[in-house]
Design an enzyme around this catalytic site. Structure first.
Site, PDB file in Angstrom:
ATOM      1  N   GLU A 182       3.080  -5.360   7.641  1.00  0.00           N
ATOM      2  CA  GLU A 182       1.938  -4.528   8.110  1.00  0.00           C
ATOM      3  C   GLU A 182       2.218  -4.309   9.424  1.00  0.00           C
ATOM      4  O   GLU A 182       1.952  -3.264   9.979  1.00  0.00           O
ATOM      5  CB  GLU A 182       0.589  -4.858   7.761  1.00  0.00           C
ATOM      6  CG  GLU A 182       0.129  -4.630   5.919  1.00  0.00           C
ATOM      7  CD  GLU A 182       0.719  -5.915   5.272  1.00  0.00           C
ATOM      8  OE1 GLU A 182       1.466  -6.609   5.757  1.00  0.00           O
ATOM      9  OE2 GLU A 182      -0.028  -5.762   4.071  1.00  0.00           O
TER      10      GLU A 182
ATOM     11  N   GLY B 255       0.633  -5.285   0.642  1.00  0.00           N
ATOM     12  CA  GLY B 255      -0.349  -5.314  -0.403  1.00  0.00           C
ATOM     13  C   GLY B 255       0.221  -5.951  -1.450  1.00  0.00           C
ATOM     14  O   GLY B 255      -0.624  -6.589  -2.323  1.00  0.00           O
TER      15      GLY B 255
ATOM     16  N   GLU C  23       0.169  -9.567  -0.976  1.00  0.00           N
ATOM     17  CA  GLU C  23      -1.243  -9.974  -1.063  1.00  0.00           C
ATOM     18  C   GLU C  23      -1.721  -9.915  -2.552  1.00  0.00           C
ATOM     19  O   GLU C  23      -2.647 -11.014  -2.996  1.00  0.00           O
ATOM     20  CB  GLU C  23      -2.002  -9.060  -0.323  1.00  0.00           C
ATOM     21  CG  GLU C  23      -1.710  -9.162   1.176  1.00  0.00           C
ATOM     22  CD  GLU C  23      -2.579  -8.178   2.016  1.00  0.00           C
ATOM     23  OE1 GLU C  23      -2.036  -7.028   1.800  1.00  0.00           O
ATOM     24  OE2 GLU C  23      -3.455  -8.394   2.815  1.00  0.00           O
TER      25      GLU C  23
ATOM     26  N   ALA D 223       0.690  -1.061   0.002  1.00  0.00           N
ATOM     27  CA  ALA D 223      -0.161   0.060  -0.028  1.00  0.00           C
ATOM     28  C   ALA D 223       0.849   1.194   0.077  1.00  0.00           C
ATOM     29  O   ALA D 223       2.100   1.135   0.575  1.00  0.00           O
ATOM     30  CB  ALA D 223      -1.137  -0.092   1.311  1.00  0.00           C
TER      31      ALA D 223
HETATM   32  N1  3HC Z   1       4.323   3.528   0.443  1.00  0.00           N
HETATM   33  C1  3HC Z   1       4.882   4.737  -0.085  1.00  0.00           C
HETATM   34  N2  3HC Z   1       6.337   4.821   0.053  1.00  0.00           N
HETATM   35  C2  3HC Z   1       7.171   3.841  -0.046  1.00  0.00           C
HETATM   36  C3  3HC Z   1       6.744   2.625   0.541  1.00  0.00           C
HETATM   37  C4  3HC Z   1       5.295   2.620   0.610  1.00  0.00           C
HETATM   38  N3  3HC Z   1       4.721   1.187   0.842  1.00  0.00           N
HETATM   39  N4  3HC Z   1       7.791   1.944   0.545  1.00  0.00           N
HETATM   40  C5  3HC Z   1       8.814   2.538   0.310  1.00  0.00           C
HETATM   41  N5  3HC Z   1       8.597   4.058   0.000  1.00  0.00           N
HETATM   42  C6  3HC Z   1       9.337   4.935  -0.363  1.00  0.00           C
HETATM   43  C7  3HC Z   1      10.366   5.309   0.669  1.00  0.00           C
HETATM   44  O1  3HC Z   1       9.585   6.374   1.609  1.00  0.00           O
HETATM   45  C8  3HC Z   1      11.221   6.089  -0.014  1.00  0.00           C
HETATM   46  O2  3HC Z   1      11.080   7.214  -0.371  1.00  0.00           O
HETATM   47  P1  3HC Z   1      11.987   8.515  -0.488  1.00  0.00           P
HETATM   48  O3  3HC Z   1      13.093   8.058  -1.537  1.00  0.00           O
HETATM   49  O4  3HC Z   1      11.213   9.664  -0.800  1.00  0.00           O
HETATM   50  O5  3HC Z   1      12.788   8.521   0.941  1.00  0.00           O
HETATM   51  C9  3HC Z   1      11.403   5.141  -1.211  1.00  0.00           C
HETATM   52  O6  3HC Z   1      10.035   4.436  -1.177  1.00  0.00           O
HETATM   53  C10 3HC Z   1      12.715   4.083  -1.264  1.00  0.00           C
HETATM   54  O7  3HC Z   1      12.413   3.359   0.076  1.00  0.00           O
HETATM   55  P2  3HC Z   1      13.727   3.052   1.208  1.00  0.00           P
HETATM   56  O8  3HC Z   1      14.526   4.029   1.268  1.00  0.00           O
HETATM   57  O9  3HC Z   1      12.981   2.517   2.298  1.00  0.00           O
HETATM   58  O10 3HC Z   1      14.391   1.984   0.311  1.00  0.00           O
HETATM   59  P3  3HC Z   1      14.853   0.776   0.516  1.00  0.00           P
HETATM   60  O11 3HC Z   1      15.679   0.004  -0.461  1.00  0.00           O
HETATM   61  O12 3HC Z   1      15.871   0.831   2.095  1.00  0.00           O
HETATM   62  O13 3HC Z   1      13.592  -0.303   1.204  1.00  0.00           O
HETATM   63  C11 3HC Z   1      11.577  -1.255   1.258  1.00  0.00           C
HETATM   64  C12 3HC Z   1      12.694  -0.457   0.486  1.00  0.00           C
HETATM   65  C13 3HC Z   1      12.070  -2.560   1.797  1.00  0.00           C
HETATM   66  C14 3HC Z   1      10.380  -1.507   0.283  1.00  0.00           C
HETATM   67  C15 3HC Z   1      11.154  -0.320   2.366  1.00  0.00           C
HETATM   68  O14 3HC Z   1      11.095   0.819   1.790  1.00  0.00           O
HETATM   69  C16 3HC Z   1       9.905  -0.776   3.082  1.00  0.00           C
HETATM   70  O15 3HC Z   1      10.022  -1.621   3.997  1.00  0.00           O
HETATM   71  N6  3HC Z   1       8.750  -0.136   2.875  1.00  0.00           N
HETATM   72  C17 3HC Z   1       7.554  -0.532   3.543  1.00  0.00           C
HETATM   73  C18 3HC Z   1       6.879  -1.700   3.066  1.00  0.00           C
HETATM   74  C19 3HC Z   1       5.500  -2.038   3.734  1.00  0.00           C
HETATM   75  O16 3HC Z   1       5.670  -1.663   5.063  1.00  0.00           O
HETATM   76  N7  3HC Z   1       4.578  -2.207   3.112  1.00  0.00           N
HETATM   77  C20 3HC Z   1       3.283  -2.358   3.649  1.00  0.00           C
HETATM   78  C21 3HC Z   1       2.489  -1.403   3.661  1.00  0.00           C
HETATM   79  S1  3HC Z   1       0.932  -1.752   4.421  1.00  0.00           S
HETATM   80  C22 3HC Z   1       0.037  -2.454   3.248  1.00  0.00           C
HETATM   81  O17 3HC Z   1       0.499  -3.040   2.189  1.00  0.00           O
HETATM   82  C23 3HC Z   1      -1.432  -2.778   3.579  1.00  0.00           C
HETATM   83  C24 3HC Z   1      -2.059  -3.809   2.780  1.00  0.00           C
HETATM   84  O18 3HC Z   1      -2.180  -5.127   3.665  1.00  0.00           O
HETATM   85  C25 3HC Z   1      -3.346  -3.330   2.247  1.00  0.00           C
END
Ligand code: 3HC
Ligand code: NAI
Length: 704
Positions: A125, A102, A105, A63
Site C-alpha cells: 500500500e 487487502g 489482510e 483492493a
Molecule cells: N486493482 C486493479 N487492477 C489491478 C490490481 C489491483 N490491485 N493489481 C493489478 N491489476 C491489474 C493491472 O492493472 C493489469 O491490468 P491490465 O492487464 O489491464 O494492464 C493486470 O492487473 C495485471 O497486472 P500486471 O501487469 O501488473 O501484472 P504483473 O504480473 O506484472 O504483477 C501484481 C501483478 C504484482 C499483482 C501487480 O499488478 C501489483 O503490484 N499490483 C498492485 C498490488 C497492490 O498494490 N495492492 C495493494 C492495493 S491497495 C489495498 O489493498 C488497500 C487495502 O489495504 C484496503
C-alpha cells in the site's frame, strides 16, 4: 452469490473461491460476495471449517485500485475481514501466486494460512500512498512483531513463501500439487482435532511493549530522509504505535482515520497514476504487428561506464553477454568494471562466490567483432561520436546474423542517420539506458523511421527480461528525457545567473521531492561530460539564445564535481555529500557583475515554478512533435530516469494538478523577459483554450 465469488460445500468444509481475473482484486462485487459467503458459512450447521482461496494468477492483489477516487461502497474490506476473523469455525486461507495488500489482510483475518511454494506476500500500500486499511496495520504486528511488520509495510516489498513461514506470516507451505485439496484436508484435520479459531487480533507479537516501541522508534528515525514529503509512511508508523499501545478496536479506528486521510490525498492520486502509467507505457502501436525475436545472447560494444553497466544488467537477467572493446587493455578495464560490481555484492554478502562465478561464466570478452557473429542482439555503447558509431555499425552489418537486432545506446545522436548508413536499417533501434545501467529502471526505446515492428517489440520484451520500465520515444536530439532535461537545466542556469544560488535551487527542488537537485546531480555525473556536450553544440547554437557560462567557468578550473573533489560543492577528503563553496558563490557574483546583471532574489516557490514551467513546456513540445506517445510516457520517463518524485505522479500529472492555465500564465510572464527561451508550446496553449488537461490526451490514445 455474485459470480466473482463462488461457494461450495466439500467434506463439511465451505470452500469460498475468488474468481475475478486478472488478479482477484477486491472490488465491490468481490467484497459483497465474500461478506455473503462468510455469513452463509457461519449460518450453515453442516459447515465445520472454511477455506478461502482464489483461482487464476493468484489469491488476490488487494483492493481494486481502479475504484480509488470513486464513491466508496459498503462493505469496505475492513468489515469483511472483521467478519472472517469473527467466524466461529476455523477459517483457512489457501494462498498462491500473490497475496498482496487487502488480499494479504484477508489472509491475516483468517485463522490459519497455507501458501503454495512461489507465493509472494506483501503489503505494498505504501507504494500507492496508502496504509493497509483492512486491519493489516493491527493484525500484522500482533502476528509477527513490530519490527518485521514495519519492514514489510514501509518497504511494500513482497516476501516469498519461505520468508513468510519464517516470519510466522503463514503456518505452512503446501507441497507441490493441488493446494485446495491440501487446504481442505487441513481444515478437516483442524476441525476433527477441535482446534478453535486462532485470531490474529489476539496474537502476542507485541507483548514486549518496550521492544516494540524501540523498533518503532528505529523505523521512525529513518522516515523523514527516506520518504521526504510523503504522508503514508508516517501514518503507517502511527498505526503501529496504536497497535502497540491500544486495544485492537481502537487501533482499527486509528488505522481507518489514517487510511481515509491518505486515500483522498493527491499523493495517492499521483502514485496510482504512476502505477497505471508504468503499465500503459507498454501499449505501443508495434505491439500488435511485431512478435519479439528471441534474445539469449547479447553483444555489448564498449566497456566504459555504460557498456559495463549494461553488461551487468543483462547478466543479472540470466543472458549470455559478450563484451567487445577496441583493445586488450580497454577490454580488461571493461571486464574489471563488471567484476567489481559482483565483488561488491559478495563483500556485502548479497551474493555468494558460487553465484558470482556462475554469473560470470556467462560473460566473455573479445577485441574483434567476429565474436558477435552469433549474437541475437547487440548494444553499442562506444564514444558519443557519429563517425565512431557508424564505423561500429558497418562492422555489425558485415558480421552479425541477418536476424540480429542492432541497438545503440546513444544519448543524443541521430539514430535515423546511423540506421541509414547500413544495409539493414530495419534492424536498428535505440536502447537508451540510464546510468548506472544495472540500477536505473528506465529504458528509452528509441524508434527510428525505418525500424521493423518486431524489432521494437523485441526492445520491449528485453525491458521485461531486464525488469526495466520501457518508454517508446521518437528520434530527436535527446529523445524524450535528455531533450527535456536540457531545457529545464537551462532554466535553472538562468536563475543561477539572475540571483539564485546553486544551493538554494538544489534545496528548493529537493524539498519539492527530487532525490537530488540539478547541481548536486551535475557534481555526481561529472561536469566534464556536459561541458563536452556544450562545446560540441556551440557551433549550432542559436546565436540569439541566452548562454550562461558559469558551469564552463567551473570546468575551466578543473572543478568537475565529486571526482575532482570540487564542483558546485566541495568534497574534502573524498566526502560524498558536498559542502557549500564560498569560492563558487564569488565566481558566480563576478560573472553576474561582468555581464551587468543585478542579482535578484527568488523564493523557493519561484524556483520550483520556473523549473517546472520549463520542464512541462518542453514536454508539451515533445508530445506535439510525436516524440512521446502520450503525456504518461513523459511522466514515466521523468520519474524513472530523472528523479522526479513518483508520488507526484510525474510532471504532466503534476501540471494537471497545478492547472494548465496557471502554468501557461507563468510561462507568458517569463516570456516577457526572454521570448526566445519561453515560447509557449502550441499544444499547451490549445489545451488551455479548450479547457482540457494532459490527462485528456492519455485517455484519448490507446495502443492496446
Ligand atoms: N486493482 C486493479 N487492477 C489491478 C490490481 C489491483 N490491485 N493489481 C493489478 N491489476 C491489474 C493491472 O492493472 C493489469 O491490468 P491490465 O492487464 O489491464 O494492464 C493486470 O492487473 C495485471 O497486472 P500486471 O501487469 O501488473 O501484472 P504483473 O504480473 O506484472 O504483477 C501484481 C501483478 C504484482 C499483482 C501487480 O499488478 C501489483 O503490484 N499490483 C498492485 C498490488 C497492490 O498494490 N495492492 C495493494 C492495493 S491497495 C489495498 O489493498 C488497500 C487495502 O489495504 C484496503
Ligand atoms: P565511456 O567513455 O565511459 O565508454 C566508451 C567505451 O567505448 C570506452 O571504454 C572505449 O574504449 C570504447 N570504445 C570506443 N570506441 C570503440 C570501438 N570502436 N569499439 C569498441 N569499443 C570502443 O562512455 P560512456 O559514458 O559509457 O558512454 C557510452 C555511450 O553511452 C555514449 O554514446 C553515451 O552518449 C551513451 N550514454 C551515456 C550515459 C552516461 O551517463 N554516461 C547515459 C546514457 C547513454
Amino acid at each position: 452469490m455474485t459470480a466473482v465469488v463462488q461457494q461450495a460445500l466439500r467434506d463439511g468444509v465451505s470452500v469460498i473461491t475468488l474468481e475475478d481475473p486478472p488478479v482477484n482484486a477486491l472490488g465491490i462485487a468481490v467484497r459483497r460476495g465474500l461478506a455473503q459467503a462468510i455469513a452463509a458459512a457461519q449460518a450453515d450447521d453442516r459447515v465445520r471449517a472454511v477455506v478461502i482461496h482464489g483461482t487464476g494468477r493468484g489469491f488476490s492483489a488487494g483492493a481494486d485500485i481502479r475504484e480509488f477516487g470513486r464513491a466508496r461502497e459498503q462493505p469496505w474490506m475492513g468489515e469483511v475481514c472483521q467478519a472472517v476473523e469473527a467466524c466461529t469455525r476455523p477459517v483457512i486461507a489457501a494462498l498462491h501466486g500473490m497475496a498482496l495488500g487487502g488480499g494479504l489482510e484477508l489472509a491475516l483475518a483468517a485463522h490459519y494460512r497455507i501458501a503454495a511454494p512461489g507465493t509472494r506476500l506483501g503489503l505494498p500500500e505504501v507504494q500507492l500512498g496508502l496504509l493497509p486499511g483492512a486491519g493489516g496495520t493491527q493484525r500484522l504486528p500482533r502476528l509477527i512483531g513490530a519490527s518485521a511488520a514495519l519492514d514489510l509495510m514501509l518497504s511494500g516489498r513482497h516476501a516469498g513463501a519461505g520468508e513468510a513461514l519464517a516470519l510466522g506470516l503463514i503456518d505452512r507451505i503446501a507441497v507441490e500439487g493441488d493446494l485446495l485439496e491440501q487446504a481442505v484436508a487441513w481444515a478437516n484435520a483442524l476441525s476433527a482435532s477441535g482446534a478453535p479459531p486462532r485470531r490474529s487480533c489476539e496474537a502476542q507479537g507485541l507483548a514486549d511493549r518496550a521492544a516494540s516501541l524501540a523498533a518503532l522508534e528505529t523505523a521512525r528515525a529513518g522516515l523523514a530522509r527516506k520518504f521526504r514529503g510523503q504522508v503514508a509512511p508516517f501514518r503507517i508508523a502511527d498505526a503501529v504505535q496504536a497497535a502497540i499501545e491500544q486495544p485492537f478496536e481502537e487501533g482499527l479506528r486509528a488505522e481507518r482515520a489514517g487510511f481515509l486521510q491518505c486515500i483522498d490525498s493527491p499523493q495517492r492520486e499521483g502514485l496510482v497514476h504512476a502505477f497505471f502509467a508504468e503499465r500503459r507505457v507498454r501499449q505501443i502501436p508495434e505491439a500488435r504487428s511485431g512478435t519479439p525475436r528471441p534474445v539469449r545472447t547479447v553483444g555489448v560494444i564498449g566497456g566504459g561506464t555504460m557498456g559495463s553497466g549494461i553488461a551487468v544488467a543483462l547478466l543479472d537477467a540470466g543472458l549470455h553477454v559478450t563484451m567487445v572493446e577496441r583493445d586488450a587493455d580497454s577490454l580488461a578495464r571493461g571486464q574489471r568494471n563488471v567484476g567489481k560490481v559482483y565483488d561488491r555484492l559478495v563483500a556485502s554478502r548479497r551474493l555468494t562466490e558460487g553465484d558470482k562465478a556462475a554469473t560470470l561464466a556467462r560473460f566473455t570478452g573479445a577485441t574483434a567483432y567476429e565474436a558477435l557473429a552469433q549474437a541475437d542482439l547487440v548494444v553499442e555503447a562506444v564514444f558519443e561520436d557519429m563517425a565512431v558509431k557508424k564505423g561500429v555499425f558497418a562492422e555489425l552489418d558485415r558480421l552479425c546474423r541477418r536476424d540480429a537486432v542492432l541497438a545503440t545506446n546513444t544519448s543524443f545522436l541521430d539514430i535515423d542517420e546511423i540506421a541509414a548508413s547500413i544495409s539493414r536499417p530495419q534492424d536498428v533501434i535505440g536502447l537508451h539506458f540510464f546510468s548506472p545501467a544495472n540500477i536505473m529502471k528506465l529504458l528509452e526505446i528509441v524508434v527510428p523511421r525505418q525500424v521493423a515492428p518486431d524489432v521494437v517489440a523485441t526492445g520491449f520484451a528485453l525491458a521485461d527480461t531486464l525488469r526495466k520500465v520501457p518508454v517508446r520515444a521518437g528520434v530527436c536530439d535527446g529523445f524524450i528525457g535528455n531533450r527535456i532535461l536540457y531545457v529545464y537545466r537551462e532554466a535553472a542556469s538562468h536563475m543561477l545567473e539572475d540571483g539564485a544560488s546553486p544551493y538554494q535551487i538544489d534545496q528548493a527542488l529537493e524539498d519539492f521531492g527530487y532525490a537530488m537537485g540539478p547541481y548536486r546531480t551535475a557534481d555526481l555525473t561529472g561536469g566534464d561530460i556536459s561541458w563536452a556536450a556544450r562545446k560540441r553544440k556551440a557551433a549550432t547554437r542559436d546565436p540569439r539564445a541566452r548562454y550562461v557560462r558559469i558551469a564552463d567557468l567551473l570546468c575551466e578550473r578543473g572543478w568537475f564535481g565529486q571526482k575532482t573533489g570540487r564542483g558546485f560543492y566541495q568534497y574534502p577528503d573524498g566526502a560524498r555529500t558536498g559542502r557549500h563553496d564560498p569560492e563558487v558563490l564569488a565566481l558566480i557574483d563576478a560573472e553576474r557583475a561582468e555581464r551587468g546583471i543585478r542579482p535578484r532574489a527568488f523564493t523557493d516557490e519561484q524556483v520550483v515554478r520556473r523549473y517546472m514551467a520549463a520542464l512541462v513546456n518542453e514536454a508539451a513540445k515533445v508530445l506535439q512533435d510525436g516524440i512521446a506517445l502520450r503525456p504518461l510516457d513523459i511522466d514515466v520517463t521523468m520519474v524513472h530516469g530523472y528523479g522526479f518524485p513518483r508520488w507526484r505522479g510525474g510532471p504532466m500529472k503534476y501540471a494537471d494538478t497545478v492547472g494548465l492555465a496557471a502554468l501557461l500564465a507563468d510561462i507568458r510572464e517569463y516570456e516577457k523577459e526572454d521570448p526566445l527561451f519561453w515560447q509557449p508550446a502550441p499544444l499547451l496553449v490549445g489545451l488551455v483554450q479548450r479547457g482540457q488537461d494532459f490527462d485528456t490526451l492519455n485517455q484519448g490514445s490507446s495502443h492496446a
